[in-house]
Design a protein around this motif. Structure first.
Motif, PDB file in Angstrom:
ATOM      1  N   ALA A   1      -7.472  10.993   2.897  1.00 32.78           N
ATOM      2  CA  ALA A   1      -8.406   9.929   2.894  1.00 32.78           C
ATOM      3  C   ALA A   1      -9.750  10.227   3.562  1.00 32.78           C
ATOM      4  CB  ALA A   1      -7.557   8.711   4.070  1.00 32.78           C
ATOM      5  N   ALA A   2      -9.708  11.123   4.360  1.00 28.24           N
ATOM      6  CA  ALA A   2     -11.245  11.636   4.869  1.00 28.24           C
ATOM      7  C   ALA A   2     -12.037  12.233   3.764  1.00 28.24           C
ATOM      8  CB  ALA A   2     -10.744  12.466   6.194  1.00 28.24           C
ATOM      9  N   ARG A   3     -11.291  12.984   2.969  1.00 28.52           N
ATOM     10  CA  ARG A   3     -12.020  13.675   1.799  1.00 28.52           C
ATOM     11  C   ARG A   3     -12.248  12.714   0.642  1.00 28.52           C
ATOM     12  NH1 ARG A   3      -8.691  18.262   3.951  1.00 28.52           N
ATOM     13  NH2 ARG A   3      -9.927  19.597   4.966  1.00 28.52           N
TER      14      ARG A   3
ATOM     15  N   THR B   1      -2.290   6.146   8.812  1.00 29.50           N
ATOM     16  CA  THR B   1      -3.398   6.235   7.839  1.00 29.50           C
ATOM     17  C   THR B   1      -3.867   4.779   7.635  1.00 29.50           C
ATOM     18  OG1 THR B   1      -2.249   8.086   6.917  1.00 29.50           O
ATOM     19  CG2 THR B   1      -4.163   7.238   5.749  1.00 29.50           C
ATOM     20  N   ALA B   2      -3.196   3.917   7.578  1.00 29.08           N
ATOM     21  CA  ALA B   2      -3.451   2.369   7.512  1.00 29.08           C
ATOM     22  C   ALA B   2      -4.241   2.037   8.761  1.00 29.08           C
ATOM     23  CB  ALA B   2      -2.346   1.494   7.321  1.00 29.08           C
ATOM     24  N   PHE B   3      -3.929   2.216   9.769  1.00 25.34           N
ATOM     25  CA  PHE B   3      -4.615   1.972  11.021  1.00 25.34           C
ATOM     26  C   PHE B   3      -5.940   2.799  11.150  1.00 25.34           C
ATOM     27  CE2 PHE B   3      -1.014   0.165  13.805  1.00 25.34           C
ATOM     28  CZ  PHE B   3      -1.722  -1.111  14.115  1.00 25.34           C
ATOM     29  N   THR B   4      -6.003   3.990  10.873  1.00 23.82           N
ATOM     30  CA  THR B   4      -7.128   4.813  11.014  1.00 23.82           C
ATOM     31  C   THR B   4      -8.152   4.190   9.861  1.00 23.82           C
ATOM     32  OG1 THR B   4      -5.975   7.029  11.388  1.00 23.82           O
ATOM     33  CG2 THR B   4      -8.172   7.259  10.524  1.00 23.82           C
ATOM     34  N   LEU B   5      -7.725   4.046   8.544  1.00 24.06           N
ATOM     35  CA  LEU B   5      -8.799   3.261   7.589  1.00 24.06           C
ATOM     36  C   LEU B   5      -9.222   1.885   7.955  1.00 24.06           C
ATOM     37  CD1 LEU B   5      -7.439   4.954   4.389  1.00 24.06           C
ATOM     38  CD2 LEU B   5      -9.106   5.646   5.576  1.00 24.06           C
ATOM     39  N   ALA B   6      -8.295   1.181   8.455  1.00 26.86           N
ATOM     40  CA  ALA B   6      -8.800  -0.076   9.027  1.00 26.86           C
ATOM     41  C   ALA B   6      -9.824  -0.030  10.097  1.00 26.86           C
ATOM     42  CB  ALA B   6      -7.606  -0.793   9.471  1.00 26.86           C
ATOM     43  N   ALA B   7      -9.528   0.862  10.804  1.00 22.91           N
ATOM     44  CA  ALA B   7     -10.651   1.083  11.974  1.00 22.91           C
ATOM     45  C   ALA B   7     -11.914   1.578  11.397  1.00 22.91           C
ATOM     46  CB  ALA B   7     -10.037   2.085  13.038  1.00 22.91           C
TER      47      ALA B   7
ATOM     48  N   PHE C   1       0.857  -1.144  -0.107  1.00 23.63           N
ATOM     49  CA  PHE C   1       0.118   0.136  -0.083  1.00 23.63           C
ATOM     50  C   PHE C   1       0.886   1.289  -0.042  1.00 23.63           C
ATOM     51  CE2 PHE C   1       1.089  -0.088   4.320  1.00 23.63           C
ATOM     52  CZ  PHE C   1       0.814   1.043   4.922  1.00 23.63           C
ATOM     53  N   TYR C   2       0.350   2.375  -0.123  1.00 24.49           N
ATOM     54  CA  TYR C   2       0.970   3.601  -0.121  1.00 24.49           C
ATOM     55  C   TYR C   2       2.003   3.813  -1.453  1.00 24.49           C
ATOM     56  CZ  TYR C   2       1.823   7.803   3.077  1.00 24.49           C
ATOM     57  OH  TYR C   2       1.861   9.087   3.372  1.00 24.49           O
ATOM     58  N   GLU C   3       1.701   3.321  -2.476  1.00 21.70           N
ATOM     59  CA  GLU C   3       2.319   3.097  -3.791  1.00 21.70           C
ATOM     60  C   GLU C   3       2.564   4.409  -4.240  1.00 21.70           C
ATOM     61  OE1 GLU C   3      -0.182   1.275  -3.397  1.00 21.70           O
ATOM     62  OE2 GLU C   3       0.351  -0.501  -3.812  1.00 21.70           O
TER      63      GLU C   3
ATOM     64  N   SER D   1      -2.628   7.902  -2.044  1.00 24.03           N
ATOM     65  CA  SER D   1      -2.828   6.285  -2.424  1.00 24.03           C
ATOM     66  C   SER D   1      -4.290   5.909  -1.950  1.00 24.03           C
ATOM     67  CB  SER D   1      -1.930   5.421  -1.566  1.00 24.03           C
ATOM     68  OG  SER D   1      -0.523   5.828  -2.071  1.00 24.03           O
ATOM     69  N   ASP D   2      -4.694   4.907  -2.621  1.00 21.33           N
ATOM     70  CA  ASP D   2      -6.070   4.334  -2.246  1.00 21.33           C
ATOM     71  C   ASP D   2      -5.805   3.253  -1.294  1.00 21.33           C
ATOM     72  OD1 ASP D   2      -8.583   3.492  -2.075  1.00 21.33           O
ATOM     73  OD2 ASP D   2      -8.889   3.213  -3.978  1.00 21.33           O
ATOM     74  N   ILE D   3      -5.454   3.804   0.035  1.00 25.36           N
ATOM     75  CA  ILE D   3      -5.221   2.695   1.122  1.00 25.36           C
ATOM     76  C   ILE D   3      -6.212   1.726   1.247  1.00 25.36           C
ATOM     77  CG2 ILE D   3      -4.477   2.634   3.419  1.00 25.36           C
ATOM     78  CD1 ILE D   3      -2.970   5.309   2.967  1.00 25.36           C
ATOM     79  N   ARG D   4      -7.325   2.348   1.380  1.00 24.35           N
ATOM     80  CA  ARG D   4      -8.643   1.463   1.559  1.00 24.35           C
ATOM     81  C   ARG D   4      -8.530   0.268   0.594  1.00 24.35           C
ATOM     82  NH1 ARG D   4     -13.937   1.595   4.010  1.00 24.35           N
ATOM     83  NH2 ARG D   4     -14.738  -0.268   3.705  1.00 24.35           N
ATOM     84  N   LYS D   5      -8.311   0.238  -0.605  1.00 24.02           N
ATOM     85  CA  LYS D   5      -8.383  -0.554  -1.638  1.00 24.02           C
ATOM     86  C   LYS D   5      -7.502  -1.689  -1.339  1.00 24.02           C
ATOM     87  CE  LYS D   5      -7.903  -1.433  -6.745  1.00 24.02           C
ATOM     88  NZ  LYS D   5      -7.645  -0.864  -7.881  1.00 24.02           N
ATOM     89  N   SER D   6      -6.358  -1.242  -0.982  1.00 21.23           N
ATOM     90  CA  SER D   6      -5.366  -2.266  -0.361  1.00 21.23           C
ATOM     91  C   SER D   6      -5.710  -2.982   0.758  1.00 21.23           C
ATOM     92  CB  SER D   6      -3.790  -1.234   0.009  1.00 21.23           C
ATOM     93  OG  SER D   6      -3.516  -0.717  -1.265  1.00 21.23           O
ATOM     94  N   LEU D   7      -6.526  -2.506   1.742  1.00 24.51           N
ATOM     95  CA  LEU D   7      -6.830  -2.894   2.875  1.00 24.51           C
ATOM     96  C   LEU D   7      -8.124  -4.049   2.519  1.00 24.51           C
ATOM     97  CD1 LEU D   7      -7.137   0.057   5.504  1.00 24.51           C
ATOM     98  CD2 LEU D   7      -5.961  -2.267   6.028  1.00 24.51           C
ATOM     99  N   ASP D   8      -8.941  -3.703   1.752  1.00 23.10           N
ATOM    100  CA  ASP D   8     -10.060  -4.324   1.277  1.00 23.10           C
ATOM    101  C   ASP D   8      -9.295  -5.689   0.537  1.00 23.10           C
ATOM    102  OD1 ASP D   8     -11.762  -2.619   2.181  1.00 23.10           O
ATOM    103  OD2 ASP D   8     -12.268  -1.902   0.195  1.00 23.10           O
ATOM    104  N   THR D   9      -8.343  -5.455  -0.267  1.00 22.49           N
ATOM    105  CA  THR D   9      -7.700  -6.695  -1.164  1.00 22.49           C
ATOM    106  C   THR D   9      -7.236  -7.585   0.084  1.00 22.49           C
ATOM    107  OG1 THR D   9      -7.563  -5.147  -2.810  1.00 22.49           O
ATOM    108  CG2 THR D   9      -6.051  -7.284  -2.638  1.00 22.49           C
ATOM    109  N   LEU D  10      -6.440  -7.035   1.057  1.00 24.38           N
ATOM    110  CA  LEU D  10      -5.747  -7.701   2.031  1.00 24.38           C
ATOM    111  C   LEU D  10      -6.846  -8.752   2.762  1.00 24.38           C
ATOM    112  CD1 LEU D  10      -3.007  -8.499   3.863  1.00 24.38           C
ATOM    113  CD2 LEU D  10      -3.996  -6.762   5.320  1.00 24.38           C
ATOM    114  N   MET D  11      -7.856  -7.907   3.300  1.00 30.03           N
ATOM    115  CA  MET D  11      -8.828  -8.725   4.035  1.00 30.03           C
ATOM    116  C   MET D  11      -9.667  -9.732   3.361  1.00 30.03           C
ATOM    117  SD  MET D  11      -7.763  -7.434   6.905  1.00 30.03           S
ATOM    118  CE  MET D  11      -8.810  -8.237   8.020  1.00 30.03           C
ATOM    119  N   SER D  12      -9.862  -9.657   2.317  1.00 30.37           N
ATOM    120  CA  SER D  12     -10.573 -10.309   1.305  1.00 30.37           C
ATOM    121  C   SER D  12     -10.160 -11.946   1.141  1.00 30.37           C
ATOM    122  CB  SER D  12     -11.066  -9.875  -0.132  1.00 30.37           C
ATOM    123  OG  SER D  12      -9.518  -9.982  -0.989  1.00 30.37           O
TER     124      SER D  12
END
Length: 442
Positions: free
Chosen positions: A272-274, A196-202, A161-163, A168-179
């Motif tokens: 990310a919030a926006r 940011t990764a922790f915040t979006l995962a939360a 993530f964070y490419e 970066s679309d960090i939420r997309k990376s998280l979704d891919t991981l958790m899938s």
């Protein structure tokens, strides 16, 4: 660190640790003037050259990894051993460039040993890895994967993530991981990327009773403020009072934002919030109630005899001779600096009795050592003397790096960073049971 090195030199000479020799400490400040950029680099290089010209047989330093790389290139070319107590860059492990460099500070890769030992202790057979697409994330994640497999742990998912940095679309990376269904996740990242990764995962609900998250060097105060900043922007967006910074422009879709200026000027939490279409805020204490574990480098080893002995010596130093000495608190790399000098002395002493050096007596060898004629015998392996110092045993691997490190283990419980154990020289010791998201200990 200089006071700790002075203390070590005083002990080496008083105990005659190198029989027939007296160690003279030559000090050079690599940062005598507060300058930046090329001027700072020039100062650091000049200091290293000055030491070499004075005929030193070993160098300790520098402070930063970047400055150390300049001096270590020179010392390795000239076969002069160099030890650092603060430079952690993994690039310094390259023996093709830094053949005479070693260090007493643990590299970031040792976090992988600590994290994997914890995973093993909890009996978790499967691990997922989320890593930032930069040098830190790539190197640490690769080490975690290797150590996990060596310990029989299956790495089910390995996601970057964070490419694109803050945008970066960090939420997309998280979704891919958790899938993939992974439940134990190690995040190999630092700074804004990690927060940011922790915040979006939360916000996505991925930090829950079915998951465990493990990472390094995260301060819960920083995490709390990151979540609060994220929530504040979501609330303003919901109330239509959010003022978009000048480095953003709103696209046709009100939930899509396009960055128009330099990416480095963007706060990833705010971005990310926006970007998200989900305006649900995060309950910090409820979300981070348990199940999140943090490993942090540990320099204070109270209860460990070599550390306690060093601590007592440090507390009794005269601060007029030893700046920052004479205090009961050791907060920096003093123990590592002390170990650098002591290991250097033990290595020199070992060289004197090296049977492959053909000389009539030790006096001849000492003269050869002092004149810089024994460089071929002074690689990192010479200093692998298993010195037992205030930071633990100094055992070097083939790259001149510490083979083990010391870490404190924290468990975030109801939003608070709680100490639950230590890893000392590779040995894990939990002082209290881990608390998971649902409040249980298993």
């Amino acid at each position: 660190g200089i006071s700790a090195i002075r203390l070590a030199v005083a002990e080496i000479n008083s105990k005659q640790m190198i029989p027939g020799a007296y160690v003279t400490l030559v000090e050079k400040d690599s940062y005598p003037k507060a300058v930046e950029g090329q001027a700072a680099i020039t100062q650091a290089v000049f200091s290293a050259i000055s030491l070499i010209q004075e005929g030193v047989v070993g160098i300790i330093g520098d402070i930063s990894s970047s400055w150390t790389s300049f001096s270590a290139l020179m010392t390795s070319t000239l076969q002069i051993p160099q030890c650092s107590f603060s430079a952690v860059a993994t690039s310094l492990s390259d023996k093709s460039q830094f053949g005479y460099f070693f260090r007493t500070v643990p590299t970031n890769l040792l976090y992988s040993d600590a994290a994997v030992s914890f995973v093993v202790s909890q009996g978790w057979p499967i691990l997922g890895v989320l890593y930032s697409d930069d040098d830190f994330g790539q190197q640490l994640s690769e080490s975690v994967v290797m150590k996990a497999r060596l310990n029989g742990i299956s790495v089910k998912s390995y996601q970057s993530f964070y490419e694109d940095g803050p945008k970066s679309d960090i939420r997309k990376s998280l979704d891919t991981l958790m899938s993939t269904g992974v439940r134990i996740i190690f995040i190999a990242a630092e700074g804004d990327a990690l927060l940011t990764a922790f915040t979006l995962a939360a916000q996505a609900g991925y930090i829950n009773k079915d998951t465990v998250w493990i990472t390094t060097d995260t301060d819960t105060n920083d995490l709390f403020h990151a979540v609060q900043n994220f929530n504040t922007i979501l609330e303003k967006r919901a109330n239509h009072t959010d003022i978009v910074p000048t480095n953003y422009t709103v696209a046709d879709d009100p939930f899509k934002l396009k960055k128009i200026l330099d990416v480095e000027s963007v706060d990833p939490i705010a971005y990310a919030a926006r970007m998200t279409s989900n305006l649900t805020t995060i309950s910090y204490n409820q979300t981070f109630s348990g199940g999140v574990f943090i490993f942090e480098a540990l320099n204070q080893l109270s209860g460990y005899e070599p550390y306690d002995i060093f601590h007592e010596k440090w507390a009794n130093l005269d601060p007029r001779i030893y700046p920052y000495g004479g205090q009961t608190n050791i907060s920096s790399n003093e123990g590592m600096a002390y170990s650098c000098m002591m290991v250097m002395a033990e290595g020199f002493n070992q060289t004197i009795y090296n049977s492959t050096i053909h000389a009539t007596n030790t006096t001849v060898i000492l003269k050869s050592l002092a004149s810089g004629e024994l460089g071929e015998f002074l690689g990192p392996s010479t200093f692998n003397t298993s010195f037992l110092g205030p930071i633990g045993p100094v055992v070097l691997d083939q790259n001149g790096d510490l083979a083990t490190g010391n870490f404190k283990i924290y468990n975030i419980q109801n939003g608070i960073q709680t100490d639950i154990g230590r890893t000392i020289a590779g040995d894990l010791n939990l002082t209290s049971l881990p608390i998971y998201h649902d409040g249980t200990t298993r």
